[in-house]
Design an enzyme around this catalytic site. Sequence first.
Site, PDB file in Angstrom:
ATOM      1  N   GLU B  29       0.832  -1.198   0.000  1.00  0.00           N
ATOM      2  CA  GLU B  29       0.000   0.000   0.000  1.00  0.00           C
ATOM      3  C   GLU B  29       0.873   1.255   0.000  1.00  0.00           C
ATOM      4  O   GLU B  29       1.801   1.363   0.802  1.00  0.00           O
ATOM      5  CB  GLU B  29      -0.909  -0.010   1.239  1.00  0.00           C
ATOM      6  CG  GLU B  29      -1.954  -1.114   1.150  1.00  0.00           C
ATOM      7  CD  GLU B  29      -2.507  -1.523   2.507  1.00  0.00           C
ATOM      8  OE1 GLU B  29      -2.385  -0.748   3.471  1.00  0.00           O
ATOM      9  OE2 GLU B  29      -3.043  -2.642   2.599  1.00  0.00           O
ATOM     10  N   GLU B  60      -4.862  -6.549   2.788  1.00  0.00           N
ATOM     11  CA  GLU B  60      -3.666  -7.313   3.158  1.00  0.00           C
ATOM     12  C   GLU B  60      -3.806  -8.802   2.880  1.00  0.00           C
ATOM     13  O   GLU B  60      -2.820  -9.457   2.551  1.00  0.00           O
ATOM     14  CB  GLU B  60      -3.316  -7.093   4.637  1.00  0.00           C
ATOM     15  CG  GLU B  60      -2.687  -5.741   4.936  1.00  0.00           C
ATOM     16  CD  GLU B  60      -3.701  -4.614   5.049  1.00  0.00           C
ATOM     17  OE1 GLU B  60      -4.922  -4.898   5.002  1.00  0.00           O
ATOM     18  OE2 GLU B  60      -3.293  -3.446   5.153  1.00  0.00           O
ATOM     19  N   PHE B  83       2.863  -1.784   7.999  1.00  0.00           N
ATOM     20  CA  PHE B  83       3.213  -1.895   9.417  1.00  0.00           C
ATOM     21  C   PHE B  83       3.069  -3.376   9.783  1.00  0.00           C
ATOM     22  O   PHE B  83       2.074  -3.999   9.395  1.00  0.00           O
ATOM     23  CB  PHE B  83       2.256  -1.075  10.288  1.00  0.00           C
ATOM     24  CG  PHE B  83       2.491   0.408  10.226  1.00  0.00           C
ATOM     25  CD1 PHE B  83       3.184   1.060  11.246  1.00  0.00           C
ATOM     26  CD2 PHE B  83       2.031   1.161   9.161  1.00  0.00           C
ATOM     27  CE1 PHE B  83       3.402   2.432  11.195  1.00  0.00           C
ATOM     28  CE2 PHE B  83       2.253   2.527   9.089  1.00  0.00           C
ATOM     29  CZ  PHE B  83       2.942   3.172  10.112  1.00  0.00           C
ATOM     30  N   ALA B  84       4.009  -3.883  10.516  1.00  0.00           N
ATOM     31  CA  ALA B  84       3.960  -5.288  10.920  1.00  0.00           C
ATOM     32  C   ALA B  84       2.668  -5.591  11.677  1.00  0.00           C
ATOM     33  O   ALA B  84       2.171  -6.711  11.653  1.00  0.00           O
ATOM     34  CB  ALA B  84       5.164  -5.634  11.785  1.00  0.00           C
ATOM     35  N   ASP B  85       2.152  -4.573  12.352  1.00  0.00           N
ATOM     36  CA  ASP B  85       0.917  -4.717  13.131  1.00  0.00           C
ATOM     37  C   ASP B  85      -0.233  -5.277  12.301  1.00  0.00           C
ATOM     38  O   ASP B  85      -1.173  -5.839  12.861  1.00  0.00           O
ATOM     39  CB  ASP B  85       0.489  -3.355  13.672  1.00  0.00           C
ATOM     40  CG  ASP B  85       1.611  -2.639  14.395  1.00  0.00           C
ATOM     41  OD1 ASP B  85       1.557  -2.579  15.628  1.00  0.00           O
ATOM     42  OD2 ASP B  85       2.555  -2.157  13.746  1.00  0.00           O
ATOM     43  N   PHE B  86      -0.189  -5.054  10.981  1.00  0.00           N
ATOM     44  CA  PHE B  86      -1.311  -5.471  10.145  1.00  0.00           C
ATOM     45  C   PHE B  86      -1.225  -6.941   9.748  1.00  0.00           C
ATOM     46  O   PHE B  86      -2.111  -7.450   9.047  1.00  0.00           O
ATOM     47  CB  PHE B  86      -1.409  -4.610   8.877  1.00  0.00           C
ATOM     48  CG  PHE B  86      -1.384  -3.122   9.120  1.00  0.00           C
ATOM     49  CD1 PHE B  86      -1.794  -2.587  10.342  1.00  0.00           C
ATOM     50  CD2 PHE B  86      -0.941  -2.241   8.150  1.00  0.00           C
ATOM     51  CE1 PHE B  86      -1.768  -1.213  10.580  1.00  0.00           C
ATOM     52  CE2 PHE B  86      -0.915  -0.869   8.377  1.00  0.00           C
ATOM     53  CZ  PHE B  86      -1.323  -0.354   9.589  1.00  0.00           C
ATOM     54  N   HIS B 129       0.235   0.406  16.141  1.00  0.00           N
ATOM     55  CA  HIS B 129       1.270   0.754  15.147  1.00  0.00           C
ATOM     56  C   HIS B 129       2.674   0.709  15.749  1.00  0.00           C
ATOM     57  O   HIS B 129       3.570   1.405  15.278  1.00  0.00           O
ATOM     58  CB  HIS B 129       1.020   2.154  14.576  1.00  0.00           C
ATOM     59  CG  HIS B 129      -0.057   2.226  13.548  1.00  0.00           C
ATOM     60  ND1 HIS B 129      -1.380   2.052  13.850  1.00  0.00           N
ATOM     61  CD2 HIS B 129      -0.020   2.444  12.203  1.00  0.00           C
ATOM     62  CE1 HIS B 129      -2.110   2.183  12.749  1.00  0.00           C
ATOM     63  NE2 HIS B 129      -1.305   2.411  11.741  1.00  0.00           N
TER      64      HIS B 129
HETATM   65  C1  LIG Z   1      -5.355  -2.830   7.905  1.00  0.00           C
HETATM   66  C2  LIG Z   1      -4.648  -1.565   7.619  1.00  0.00           C
HETATM   67  N1  LIG Z   1      -4.008  -1.406   6.457  1.00  0.00           N
HETATM   68  C3  LIG Z   1      -3.355  -0.265   6.174  1.00  0.00           C
HETATM   69  C4  LIG Z   1      -3.318   0.775   7.068  1.00  0.00           C
HETATM   70  C5  LIG Z   1      -2.553   2.054   6.758  1.00  0.00           C
HETATM   71  N2  LIG Z   1      -3.477   3.131   6.424  1.00  0.00           N
HETATM   72  C6  LIG Z   1      -3.931   3.979   7.373  1.00  0.00           C
HETATM   73  S1  LIG Z   1      -5.074   5.055   6.787  1.00  0.00           S
HETATM   74  C7  LIG Z   1      -4.942   4.418   5.232  1.00  0.00           C
HETATM   75  C8  LIG Z   1      -5.787   4.974   4.128  1.00  0.00           C
HETATM   76  C9  LIG Z   1      -7.242   4.862   4.449  1.00  0.00           C
HETATM   77  O1  LIG Z   1      -8.009   5.345   3.389  1.00  0.00           O
HETATM   78  P1  LIG Z   1      -9.567   5.532   3.571  1.00  0.00           P
HETATM   79  O2  LIG Z   1     -10.182   4.287   4.072  1.00  0.00           O
HETATM   80  O3  LIG Z   1     -10.086   6.063   2.287  1.00  0.00           O
HETATM   81  O4  LIG Z   1      -9.736   6.612   4.731  1.00  0.00           O
HETATM   82  P2  LIG Z   1      -9.252   8.137   4.731  1.00  0.00           P
HETATM   83  O5  LIG Z   1      -7.856   8.150   5.252  1.00  0.00           O
HETATM   84  O6  LIG Z   1      -9.354   8.639   3.353  1.00  0.00           O
HETATM   85  O7  LIG Z   1     -10.184   8.814   5.666  1.00  0.00           O
HETATM   86  C10 LIG Z   1      -4.020   3.369   5.195  1.00  0.00           C
HETATM   87  C11 LIG Z   1      -3.647   2.618   3.993  1.00  0.00           C
HETATM   88  C12 LIG Z   1      -3.972   0.562   8.298  1.00  0.00           C
HETATM   89  N3  LIG Z   1      -3.945   1.494   9.263  1.00  0.00           N
HETATM   90  N4  LIG Z   1      -4.632  -0.595   8.540  1.00  0.00           N
END
Ligand SMILES: Cc1ncc(C[n+]2csc(CCOP(=O)(O)OP(=O)(O)O)c2C)c(N)n1
Lengths: 323, 323, 334, 334
Positions: B29, B60, B83-86, B129
């Site tokens: 991502e 994921e 992040f490894a957390d995921f 995180h």
């Molecule tokens: C399971 C997971 N994958 C990836 C992330 C990293 N991450 C945090 S916010 C984000 C984007 C989220 O996009 P959206 O759902 O459109 O929400 P927005 O930030 O636009 O409000 C990502 C990839 C995460 N926190 N959790």
Amino acid sequence: MKTITFSQATLEAMQEEMARDERVFVMGEDIARQGGIFGQFKGLPAQFGTGRIMDTPISETAIVGACIGAALAGMRPVADMHFADFAGVCFDEIYNQMAKIYYMFGGQKPVSMVLRAPDGLVNQAAAQHSQSLEAFFCHIPGLKVVIPSNPADAKGLLKAAIRDDNPVIYFEHKALFSMKGEVPEEEYVTPIGKAKVVREGKDVTLVSYSMTMNLAVKAADMLEKEGISVELIDLRTISPIDKETILNSVAKTSRLAIAHEAVKQGGVGAEISAIVAEEAIDCLDAPIVRVGAPFTPVPFARPLEQAYRITPDKIAAAVRGMM
Amino acid sequence: MKTITFSQATLEAMQEEMARDERVFVMGEDIARQGGIFGQFKGLPAQFGTGRIMDTPISETAIVGACIGAALAGMRPVADMHFADFAGVCFDEIYNQMAKIYYMFGGQKPVSMVLRAPDGLVNQAAAQHSQSLEAFFCHIPGLKVVIPSNPADAKGLLKAAIRDDNPVIYFEHKALFSMKGEVPEEEYVTPIGKAKVVREGKDVTLVSYSMTMNLAVKAADMLEKEGISVELIDLRTISPIDKETILNSVAKTSRLAIAHEAVKQGGVGAEISAIVAEEAIDCLDAPIVRVGAPFTPVPFARPLEQAYRITPDKIAAAVRGMM
Amino acid sequence: MCAMPVRKEATLPLARYDKETLKFFYETMVKIRNFELTVEKFFFDGEIPGFVHLYIGEEATATGVMANLRKTDYIQSTHRGHGHTIAKGADLKHMMAELFGKSTGSCKGKGGSMHIADFSVGMLGANGIVGGGFTMATGAALAQKMQKTDGVAVAFFGDGASNRGTFHEAANMAAAWKLPVIFLCENNQWASTTPYRTTTSVDDIADRAQGYGMPGVIVDGNDVFAVYEAAKELIERARRGEGPAILECKTYRIKGHFVGDPEMYRTKEEVQKVLEETDPIPRFEAKVLKAKAMTKKELETIRTRVEKELAEALEFARTSPEPEVSALYEGLYV
Amino acid sequence: MCAMPVRKEATLPLARYDKETLKFFYETMVKIRNFELTVEKFFFDGEIPGFVHLYIGEEATATGVMANLRKTDYIQSTHRGHGHTIAKGADLKHMMAELFGKSTGSCKGKGGSMHIADFSVGMLGANGIVGGGFTMATGAALAQKMQKTDGVAVAFFGDGASNRGTFHEAANMAAAWKLPVIFLCENNQWASTTPYRTTTSVDDIADRAQGYGMPGVIVDGNDVFAVYEAAKELIERARRGEGPAILECKTYRIKGHFVGDPEMYRTKEEVQKVLEETDPIPRFEAKVLKAKAMTKKELETIRTRVEKELAEALEFARTSPEPEVSALYEGLYV
Ligand SMILES: Cc1ncc(C[n+]2csc(CCOP(=O)(O)OP(=O)(O)O)c2C)c(N)n1
Ligand SMILES: Cc1ncc(C[n+]2csc(CCOP(=O)(O)OP(=O)(O)O)c2C)c(N)n1
Ligand SMILES: [Mg+2]
Ligand SMILES: [Mg+2]
């Protein structure tokens, strides 16, 4: 006392707790129509309705996630994992949500739920239906993890798990469901966090749990005949760990062996060993020995699965080697 | 030798391996447009095209599952976990598919892929995180798990991981990405499965890895001044474990301490301790001490996170207590 | 069954809105906006640590939805959770203190921005795991059904989150069981650095509703009236036991993904243009003033009140003590 | 975009089918049927251990699909994988030996029925994890695209599996990236003890295709011609680079969920009725004989050949040695 199977013991626990507290309900795959693959939910739908014993879609993340949400909204859910092997499907829900919500949100509300996870080797079910994965869960702060070895504890620990306000993982070995044992007639709960000295002994402490505990008993019988007196400890709860019972025993016997069905590397045995090596090494007269599965997936073919298994012989041999 | 950051070192590894073998590609991502949250993919899309550095949906399970499938179909994928957390989101794919396919299908084809997992504490990122989850992976037969502590090993281990035919989990601590260090000019790989004696010593063996290794070095410096000579071992690979290097060192020093950022209960330290308690207890002149995080989720507030962290002081104090 | 997702506009004449609702709209949107600007400032000043995701530009969505909810209804929020928390009625003091990592925070300083939560108003938590909330909201809705209330649960999620498997499992379960849960998509066009259409296989997330046999509705998420009216219909439907729905609010993420985002994937001009065209707050002001539904004076009074509340919250947060180290070891188990 | 899933029937006149295809249909279906009956017998006799799920009654689906695939195309199978494996062209000897847990099995006896696999014919594995195959098939399709072949991958899945989150993630990724993967639903009405409509929120799984902007097609999964023709169209489309699709084959699980299933959730009569009405093998026979596309003699020759092949496979499996214990420790790493 009455003699019932492990499966019946869990059933009684469910019946008693569901009758006692109407917030308790169960969801899982194929539990209502069929009564659970090991008969562990048989009759519950008739008694409590399919509104409280719910057949779900094949959606383990939704099962666990929904149970967490329902718990936050005041229910006391029990989720059935069908096979413990499937916990990976909802592992994020387990360690990032279920386990953390209470602490991370500053104690606003606990996640009062139970996750039942039938695990272990049975009938050549092979790599994805035979696993003992309990060590993962012992490395997750916020969970309690219980793992009975007999019908009496199965009932008492399940009741305690349902009553506990914290999230509890309840491992139940598939090969135990048909095991018979004595269970008290009267109401009781088995305290979470307390190991049990199953047999006193003086030469060596043998720690185990779940199905393997029963093999450990056989091993102890064999060793007894050879003049080796084994103190047997059934952990029953593997997180939090009852250090005191283990340390007291080792202080007495000066020797420690641990046996479990899970692979040895990174297993619960490592933690028990490390606790004793850290807090009681001076007591020890011998290496700490772990008996666990080889570091491979569970193979299908009979001779391979047989070789993979922990047996009383293997446990006894390991203990003998320490004397 | 040149001095570059850990992030650059991983970037060089990727560049070299992607140039060498066109089957290597990456998915994750926000890695293409942005170059990775730690700059670890910067410039790769320009060099290799977005066909080989692919921004994925937030999926994921699909990322890891698709990498497994692509590997079976002849590619050599690298998945970025962000992040490894995921990893919990795709944990089933990791332990039931990626890790088992080669063995369970009788060796028909290995899953030649790398899962990169940035882990650890940085900037008060809080409970979801900041985790160090490596112990889970060491309990999974079929995976190799590497975890560098410095730029040189970061590069060499990543190259080795990409070339390895087996599935490799590559942990990279988020706080290390900006760390500078010397890296050879010429091409090299760091062998998987080999720990490194970072400093020879005679009084105590101190085993660590990843970010914490750097704190262990500081602790050793402090102890050195107090007259305690520390033999430092950087595990680098945590599965399979290089027992030999550890046992040789303990045979020399008679004391063992292990330090890691993950929670102590059920951590990698337990396994190291248990190996030594099993195979070399007679060498030991002191308890085996583990330094690991307290058994809680990672808290957000600064003083709590500070208290949660492993520090050189904590490591030094633990070692001092053994003398 | 094949139902196009429906696009809805606001149709209720302003005169049909009672003053309390209009005030709630304005106060809530301004509160969110100012809260976020304050947070941004104190993040850059180094007083607020951690990962912080701002809700600026998306205020109309949380506000329009929450105007339909009761304190006893539940919401599951996202990593971008301040707006939801405020709109659900959380106390700003404890919220702000949480972001500052203080012991007086709603999570005692253990959560921070990404884990803000206030169960006392039914806000069951922000989430560092994208897509973590779908299934939990579904469970909260199940509980309400079992408890025979007519309460609902709302799962907020982003366009990016719509690609998590949890969305699918929750949507199917909720639909199969007719649970009172609304899947509330905030399609702000971006998932971190990724324009949503590059990784999402449909133009409208609401298209996915058909795959679960539930209604899918699309509204302009920057029009608080449109959000309010569409949410009202779906929430009332859910309260009547008619099951879940997807409501997709088209909006835009005005700020970077997180505070400090270098935003190399888009131009400042693009963002500025969107802001000028769609900012829900001036749009609201213009509309109510034109219709004489509210006076300038009324709006100003609200703004003043919000500023005061915010100043107090800030003061509270800044002067509150950090947690004692002992708190680290407390609160793991009940 | 709103596209009803299309229901398709077989339209190609029998005369347009070449003899080889017809023979493949019959031989494959009979091979699967007889293989499964043999497995059932030896399971009850105690020679085949483990969990075994039979494909009886669903033969037309695997057969009709696989008639369109090349050896170099990939399939991901399910826990009910024997039919897929046979239709993809695996050698029966090694398959049967695997089920018996013998060292000569395709997985050297380490997998068994639930983990049957034969990479030599592009069969990438049965799976004990329901829904485990979606994402891996998507990855195999991605590889083919990257390798610039016109190969495809097919992910077989059940009605029950359609509710796994992996379905959603894979479908979205495949559609967003236009990957050559077919999501092949075997809707056999049951997910273990559960009638699929009670836990699945739509009547047709193919309804879900719309949520990914891909075609969704429904066919009678017990009509090998219908399956063949619909699969052909979608597979050729995928080969041309036009992206993924869902093909839902309506069929019925004639046997218990696993061998030994007490089947307390349905009546024998219900099953018998379905079998009589839909059994794909007599249907095929009747059709080709009526159209004079094949002769009785030809059918008989095929049946005899299959019986011989099966007898040999059985003999091979039964006389093969069990693995040496040393094999336990081998083959974890390359
Ligand atoms: C399971 C997971 N994958 C990836 C992330 C990293 N991450 C945090 S916010 C984000 C984007 C989220 O996009 P959206 O759902 O459109 O929400 P927005 O930030 O636009 O409000 C990502 C990839 C995460 N926190 N959790
Ligand atoms: C992740 C997971 N959940 C549950 C199971 C248990 N299980 C095995 S088969 C099955 C039913 C599958 O139904 P369906 O997908 O319709 O396939 P069918 O058996 O009808 O061919 C279940 C619930 C499993 N193996 N894996
Ligand atoms: Mg977004
Ligand atoms: Mg089915």
